[in-house]
Design an enzyme around this catalytic site. Structure first.
Site, PDB file in Angstrom:
ATOM      1  N   ARG A  78       0.856  -1.192   0.000  1.00  0.00           N
ATOM      2  CA  ARG A  78       0.000   0.000   0.000  1.00  0.00           C
ATOM      3  C   ARG A  78       0.887   1.236   0.000  1.00  0.00           C
ATOM      4  NH1 ARG A  78      -2.700   2.986   4.815  1.00  0.00           N
ATOM      5  NH2 ARG A  78      -3.862   4.522   3.613  1.00  0.00           N
ATOM      6  N   HIS A 122      -3.018  10.830   0.857  1.00  0.00           N
ATOM      7  CA  HIS A 122      -2.474  10.634   2.199  1.00  0.00           C
ATOM      8  C   HIS A 122      -1.892  11.985   2.637  1.00  0.00           C
ATOM      9  CE1 HIS A 122      -1.020   7.239   5.026  1.00  0.00           C
ATOM     10  NE2 HIS A 122      -0.764   8.375   5.646  1.00  0.00           N
ATOM     11  N   GLU A 167      -7.532   8.282   6.338  1.00  0.00           N
ATOM     12  CA  GLU A 167      -7.843   8.922   7.613  1.00  0.00           C
ATOM     13  C   GLU A 167      -8.343  10.369   7.476  1.00  0.00           C
ATOM     14  OE1 GLU A 167      -4.545   8.555  10.325  1.00  0.00           O
ATOM     15  OE2 GLU A 167      -4.525   6.381  10.243  1.00  0.00           O
ATOM     16  N   ASN A 294      -7.318   1.608   9.852  1.00  0.00           N
ATOM     17  CA  ASN A 294      -6.007   1.818  10.477  1.00  0.00           C
ATOM     18  C   ASN A 294      -6.208   1.781  11.979  1.00  0.00           C
ATOM     19  OD1 ASN A 294      -5.047   2.261   7.922  1.00  0.00           O
ATOM     20  ND2 ASN A 294      -4.560   4.428   8.227  1.00  0.00           N
ATOM     21  N   TYR A 296      -4.125   1.635  15.853  1.00  0.00           N
ATOM     22  CA  TYR A 296      -2.898   1.661  16.643  1.00  0.00           C
ATOM     23  C   TYR A 296      -3.158   1.442  18.127  1.00  0.00           C
ATOM     24  CZ  TYR A 296      -0.502   3.172  12.473  1.00  0.00           C
ATOM     25  OH  TYR A 296       0.019   3.199  11.211  1.00  0.00           O
ATOM     26  N   GLU A 364      -3.363  -0.264   8.158  1.00  0.00           N
ATOM     27  CA  GLU A 364      -2.169   0.156   8.916  1.00  0.00           C
ATOM     28  C   GLU A 364      -2.282  -0.405  10.327  1.00  0.00           C
ATOM     29  OE1 GLU A 364      -1.305   4.385   9.206  1.00  0.00           O
ATOM     30  OE2 GLU A 364      -1.709   4.650   7.065  1.00  0.00           O
TER      31      GLU A 364
HETATM   32  C1  FCB Z   1      -1.352   7.157  10.805  1.00  0.00           C
HETATM   33  C2  FCB Z   1      -0.937   7.703   9.456  1.00  0.00           C
HETATM   34  C3  FCB Z   1       0.411   7.217   8.984  1.00  0.00           C
HETATM   35  C4  FCB Z   1       1.418   7.118  10.100  1.00  0.00           C
HETATM   36  C5  FCB Z   1       0.832   6.390  11.280  1.00  0.00           C
HETATM   37  C6  FCB Z   1       1.800   6.212  12.424  1.00  0.00           C
HETATM   38  O1  FCB Z   1      -2.260   8.026  11.389  1.00  0.00           O
HETATM   39  O2  FCB Z   1      -1.893   7.344   8.476  1.00  0.00           O
HETATM   40  O3  FCB Z   1       0.822   8.075   7.945  1.00  0.00           O
HETATM   41  O4  FCB Z   1       1.908   8.354  10.405  1.00  0.00           O
HETATM   42  O5  FCB Z   1      -0.313   7.037  11.735  1.00  0.00           O
END
Ligand code: FCB
Length: 462
Positions: A78, A122, A167, A294, A296, A364
């Site tokens: 990607r 992006h 995002e 995405n 985290y 992500e």
């Molecule tokens: C996300 C972004 C990516 C990267 C990660 C850590 O929010 O899409 O570009 O910075 O965080």
């Protein structure tokens, strides 16, 4: 032994990057300036004054980087195209040299047996469009659709997976309300207008991609798993406002064809709808082939006083909720708590809330760690290996619970320009020495390679 949780046989393994974070060569090949060039060159905006001028020099080293992808054995890569490479001023005919670069990249990927997954946006908006109002202006949505048509016209025959936006929460609200990302604004209604025009841009682009016969079409959102610090009325209301700002402003229109129920409660008079027109929702809610997620970290939120007392003068960030941390969880170098089970909860929650949810890809997921290249040239990043393994486990659990997850892209192939943090937050499976541009695969790269190979063997055995 890959110690990878069992995933469906045709599950797609990938890694992700983004144009401004890796390409460099910002003044080459006819590229115009983007809002991130302007922002990063404005003193005080990015840590240590760092910029994406050179980044990983991927523009010149893409063959070496594709070789890393091939050796890693991923099914898919990607990446994003930089709008100002394709249209230096965000409008008008394509800049041939810009499209040529992505054409070469796509061919290199295909020759390496890696399927391209292309993100059209992006975050690098052409500066010329920002000067004309940027995402606050409805016209930008139409310009985005034109840009999408140019890219799909050139690459549509070889790119199987298309992502309109990455995002939009970050573009709209971190960019126009919190002000920590380009264009660095702190606004109220204009930030909500930006969010709406991003949604509209997505919907218009979906229609252009369909007209051009593109393969799979979707969008990448970053829904967060949000919980309240307690069960009191105030606490629940604060979590609802945070959820509206962070998630529902995007997921409800795209996946539910409605505007979020609590927007008045969240934003008061700022959410005046002046930026909406009849018919927009139908465009925004166009059926998708997949949703990119995405993910985290989760967020526990507590009520907080609004920063600005007068509701009409607030920014759209000022919703009366603050992150309260996650007691007991390890945090990454970003300060983000690591709680993999919340990814399972997020995915099952999406299925519950949105009947007819399209298949999902995790587009992500990854962690920033304090990586060091040892004297033996090795990077022992156990923290990242654990993070990836546990989050893939959380995906596998969601699949067991019936969620249709088709693939997973680790963030990121390379250490890169981490936006306002600059270069000292490292997310790569491959270490980058920014002085020499030397790439050193970390332990996590080797782990992921074994995991993918192990998955293939297991699937072949049936
Ligand atoms: C996300 C972004 C990516 C990267 C990660 C850590 O929010 O899409 O570009 O910075 O965080």
């Amino acid at each position: 032994m890959s110690d990878l949780p069992v995933l469906p046989p045709d599950f797609v393994f990938g890694v992700a990057t983004a144009s401004y974070q890796i390409e460099g060569a910002v003044r080459e090949g006819g590229r115009g300036p983007s809002i991130w060039d302007t922002f990063s060159h404005t003193p005080g905006r990015v840590a240590r004054g760092e910029t994406g001028d050179v980044a990983c020099d991927h523009y010149h080293r893409y063959r070496e980087d594709v070789a890393l992808l091939r050796d890693l054995g991923v099914d898919s890569y990607r990446f994003s195209t930089a709008w100002p490479r394709v249209q230096p001023e965000g409008r008008g005919p394509a800049n041939a040299a810009g499209l040529d670069f992505y054409d070469r990249l796509v061919d290199e990927l295909l020759a390496a047996g890696v399927a391209p997954a292309l993100t059209l946006y992006h975050w690098d908006l052409p500066q010329a469009l920002e000067d004309a109002g940027g995402w606050r202006a409805r016209d930008t949505a139409h310009r985005f659709a034109d840009y999408a048509s140019l890219v799909v016209g050139r690459l549509g025959d070889r790119v199987a997976r298309w992502i309109t936006l990455n995002e939009p929460f970050c573009s709209a609200f971190i960019g126009h309300a919190e002000g920590r990302h380009a264009p660095g604004a702190r606004e109220g209604t204009p930030a909500l207008a930006a969010a709406h025009h991003l949604l509209l841009a997505h919907g218009l682009a979906v229609s252009c991609l369909r007209d051009a016969g593109a393969g799979e079409v979707g969008i990448t959102l970053n829904p967060e798993r949000i919980t309240a610090v307690g069960g009191g009325e105030e606490e629940i209301a604060a979590a609802r406002r945070a959820e509206t700002l962070r998630n529902l402003a995007f997921t409800d229109p795209i996946l539910g064809a409605r505007y979020p129920e609590w927007e008045r409660e969240t934003w008061g008079p700022l959410a005046d709808g002046s930026y909406r027109r009849d018919g927009d929702l139908a465009v925004i809610a166009a059926p998708l082939d997949f949703l990119g997620v995405n993910y985290y970290a989760p967020s526990r939120v507590a009520p907080a006083p609004r920063v600005e007392a007068d509701p009409a003068r607030r920014t759209a960030w000022d919703v009366g909720a603050v992150a309260a941390g996650w007691p007991g969880a390890r945090t990454t170098e970003m300060g983000w708590p690591v709680v993999p089970s919340t990814l399972t909860d997020l995915l099952t929650g999406l299925v519950e809330r949105y009947p007819g949810l399209p298949p999902l890809y995790i587009t992500e997921n990854g962690s920033a760690e304090a990586d060091q290249v040892g004297p033996d040239g090795v990077v022992h990043d156990e923290g990242r290996v654990d993070y990836l393994r546990e989050h893939l486990g959380a995906v596998a659990r969601a699949v067991d619970l019936g969620v249709d997850v088709r693939g997973y892209y680790a963030w990121s192939l390379l250490d890169n320009f981490e936006w306002a943090y600059g270069y000292d937050r490292r997310f790569g499976l491959v270490h980058v020495d920014y002085d020499t541009q030397t790439r050193t695969p970390k332990d996590s790269y080797h782990w992921y390679r074994r995991a993918i190979a192990g998955h293939r063997e297991r699937s072949a055995r049936g």
